[in-house]
Design a protein around this motif. Structure first.
Motif, PDB file in Angstrom:
ATOM      1  N   PRO A  43      35.766  41.843  25.371  1.00  0.00           N
ATOM      2  CA  PRO A  43      36.183  42.873  26.330  1.00  0.00           C
ATOM      3  C   PRO A  43      36.307  42.396  27.762  1.00  0.00           C
ATOM      4  O   PRO A  43      36.893  43.097  28.586  1.00  0.00           O
ATOM      5  N   THR A  44      35.751  41.223  28.091  1.00  0.00           N
ATOM      6  CA  THR A  44      35.901  40.710  29.453  1.00  0.00           C
ATOM      7  C   THR A  44      37.257  40.048  29.673  1.00  0.00           C
ATOM      8  O   THR A  44      37.614  39.729  30.809  1.00  0.00           O
ATOM      9  N   TRP A  46      41.158  40.297  29.832  1.00  0.00           N
ATOM     10  CA  TRP A  46      42.225  41.293  29.972  1.00  0.00           C
ATOM     11  C   TRP A  46      43.423  40.669  30.671  1.00  0.00           C
ATOM     12  O   TRP A  46      43.329  39.629  31.313  1.00  0.00           O
ATOM     13  N   HIS A  47      44.555  41.344  30.513  1.00  0.00           N
ATOM     14  CA  HIS A  47      45.814  40.892  31.100  1.00  0.00           C
ATOM     15  C   HIS A  47      46.347  41.973  32.032  1.00  0.00           C
ATOM     16  O   HIS A  47      46.229  43.166  31.733  1.00  0.00           O
ATOM     17  N   ASP A  50      48.337  44.787  30.683  1.00  0.00           N
ATOM     18  CA  ASP A  50      47.658  45.875  29.981  1.00  0.00           C
ATOM     19  C   ASP A  50      47.442  47.080  30.889  1.00  0.00           C
ATOM     20  O   ASP A  50      47.249  48.198  30.408  1.00  0.00           O
ATOM     21  N   TYR A  51      47.447  46.843  32.213  1.00  0.00           N
ATOM     22  CA  TYR A  51      47.035  47.878  33.149  1.00  0.00           C
ATOM     23  C   TYR A  51      48.070  48.224  34.218  1.00  0.00           C
ATOM     24  O   TYR A  51      47.984  49.296  34.824  1.00  0.00           O
ATOM     25  N   TRP A  58      42.261  52.610  34.085  1.00  0.00           N
ATOM     26  CA  TRP A  58      41.335  51.979  35.026  1.00  0.00           C
ATOM     27  C   TRP A  58      41.174  52.719  36.354  1.00  0.00           C
ATOM     28  O   TRP A  58      40.387  52.292  37.213  1.00  0.00           O
ATOM     29  N   GLY A 112      32.327  44.702  30.258  1.00  0.00           N
ATOM     30  CA  GLY A 112      33.687  45.039  29.872  1.00  0.00           C
ATOM     31  C   GLY A 112      34.713  44.377  30.770  1.00  0.00           C
ATOM     32  O   GLY A 112      34.539  43.234  31.199  1.00  0.00           O
ATOM     33  N   ARG A 113      35.766  45.121  31.095  1.00  0.00           N
ATOM     34  CA  ARG A 113      36.864  44.523  31.870  1.00  0.00           C
ATOM     35  C   ARG A 113      36.422  44.126  33.271  1.00  0.00           C
ATOM     36  O   ARG A 113      37.015  43.267  33.902  1.00  0.00           O
ATOM     37  N   SER A 208      41.273  38.580  35.673  1.00  0.00           N
ATOM     38  CA  SER A 208      40.224  38.222  34.726  1.00  0.00           C
ATOM     39  C   SER A 208      40.004  36.714  34.775  1.00  0.00           C
ATOM     40  O   SER A 208      40.910  35.930  34.473  1.00  0.00           O
ATOM     41  N   HIS A 211      40.819  35.220  31.482  1.00  0.00           N
ATOM     42  CA  HIS A 211      42.245  34.986  31.237  1.00  0.00           C
ATOM     43  C   HIS A 211      42.691  33.713  31.954  1.00  0.00           C
ATOM     44  O   HIS A 211      43.442  32.905  31.398  1.00  0.00           O
ATOM     45  N   CYS A 321      35.387  38.209  37.038  1.00  0.00           N
ATOM     46  CA  CYS A 321      36.646  38.544  37.721  1.00  0.00           C
ATOM     47  C   CYS A 321      36.701  37.789  39.040  1.00  0.00           C
ATOM     48  O   CYS A 321      35.670  37.430  39.609  1.00  0.00           O
TER      49      CYS A 321
END
Length: 383
Positions: A43-44, A46-47, A50-51, A58, A112-113, A208, A211, A321
């Motif tokens: 869950p950490t 992300w792209h 996605d948001y 978010w 998470g994110r 991220s 990422h 992040c």
């Protein structure tokens, strides 16, 4: 109307909860690059895609009921006459669904994110003092305040004070209007509350770190290897206690307790020539200079962009992040300058935070900046 607390004198924090400050890692616990995963999942990771077109995932707009509950808690705290440094979740009481919601937010930020935007705090209606109380009250449900500078500020202020951003060995960039390159702060979480916007610029980017790590593992594993070596020196810019070194040596990516996390700020890496020129520490190698450049380019390529409006709160994880800010220009005088209130929050391992290879990993107020016996204070404006 709640009484003003602007003139309340600084209040010392209990010594048992003193900010632990900047520390070298425990080098024997640092894993070599060969032990790092080839890719990070979970869950950490992300792209931005996605948001970018899915703000509902978010962005949270405070409801009227939530604002009323937060405002009521702030009024009650102010009526009790306590100093802002004394605020805790026990005297800033949020009940029921809102309390449960903030616990979910904390879990999302830690595991998470690692980011979100909360909109609609009525700072213009409430004024700076009540907004600060409300903001710090919310923060008590996410972590423990740690000092952000040698002055002991646990309520920080991002504002251009006219300092020269080119003097990176002395000046903290948050006190200027210069661009802040992708970095993370010396705390588990960082929060920003927008009080006043700039005339132009000052916009936010986040990415991220996992990422970024995966992308570099595919495209430039040599860069990742360089970033994982514990031979990066970070400037402390004079914010040191008696007898401490002026720098910290660490790596940019750590792998510990089966997690990869990041420590990075190019302004703190490139400002050390006053020591490397004297042979006190090694100068940056060509490989390190290239790694810093490629890291910034990759963050820019993968970043999610956002704009903070007045009353918006952004919280971001510093463990997984990276965040940045564009340069900005303020409105002409006498209009107010851009002003963000900042929190650095610790989430110790005993309360669900990540285990870290530092001696203060279990301390409640781990990280931050602590100089000698400086007490913690919460000014209502930059100083």
């Amino acid at each position: 109307m709640a009484p003003s607390i602007a003139q309340a004198p600084p209040s010392p924090s209990p010594k048992k909860l003193r900010t632990s400050g900047q520390l070298d890692p425990i080098y024997s616990l640092l894993r070599p690059y060969s032990d790092f995963p080839s890719a990070i999942t979970g869950p950490t990771l992300w792209h931005a895609s996605d948001y970018a077109s899915n703000s509902d995932a978010w962005v949270h707009r405070w409801t009227k009921e939530e604002i009323a509950a937060i405002g009521e808690a702030a009024d009650k705290f102010m009526e009790e006459g306590k100093r802002l440094t004394e605020i805790t979740r026990e005297n800033f009481v949020l009940k029921g669904e809102l309390r449960d919601y903030l616990e979910k937010v904390r879990k999302m930020l830690v595991d998470g994110r690692g980011f979100g935007l909360w909109k609609g705090l009525p700072v213009d209606e409430w004024g700076v003092e009540k907004a600060a109380v409300a903001y710090m009250g919310i923060g008590t449900y996410l972590g423990y305040f740690v000092s952000q500078n040698s002055r002991g500020h646990i309520l920080g202020h991002v504002k251009d004070l006219g300092e020269d951003s080119r003097q990176i060995d002395k000046v903290r960039i948050y006190r200027t209007n210069a661009r802040q390159f992708f970095h993370c702060d010396d705390s588990d979480l960082v929060g920003l509350l927008c009080i006043t916007r700039a005339m132009r610029g000052g916009e936010s980017d986040i990415v991220s770190a996992h990422h970024v790590f995966n992308t570099l593992q595919r495209e430039r594993p040599d860069i990742v290897r360089t970033l994982c070596e514990p031979n990066w020196y970070f400037d402390r810019k004079g914010e040191v206690s008696k007898g401490q070194k002026e720098w910290i040596r660490s790596s940019v990516f750590y792998f510990y307790d089966d997690r990869v996390y990041v420590k990075w700020d190019p302004y703190y890496v490139k400002s050390l020539t006053r020591f490397s020129d004297k042979g006190l520490i090694p100068a940056l190698t060509p490989e390190q200079l290239e790694a810093a450049e490629v890291l910034e380019e990759t963050c820019n390529k993968l970043a999610l962009h956002m704009v903070l409006e007045v009353g918006d709160i952004q919280f971001v994880s510093n463990t997984h992040c990276l965040h940045a800010r564009t340069a900005y220009e303020d409105h002409p005088w006498p209009a107010p300058r851009r002003h963000l209130m900042r929190l650095w929050l610790a989430t110790p391992e005993g309360e669900g935070g990540w285990r870290l290879p530092f001696t203060d990993s279990k301390e409640k107020k781990r990280g931050g900046i602590q100089v000698d016996e400086q007490e913690e204070v919460s000014p209502f404006d930059a100083e």
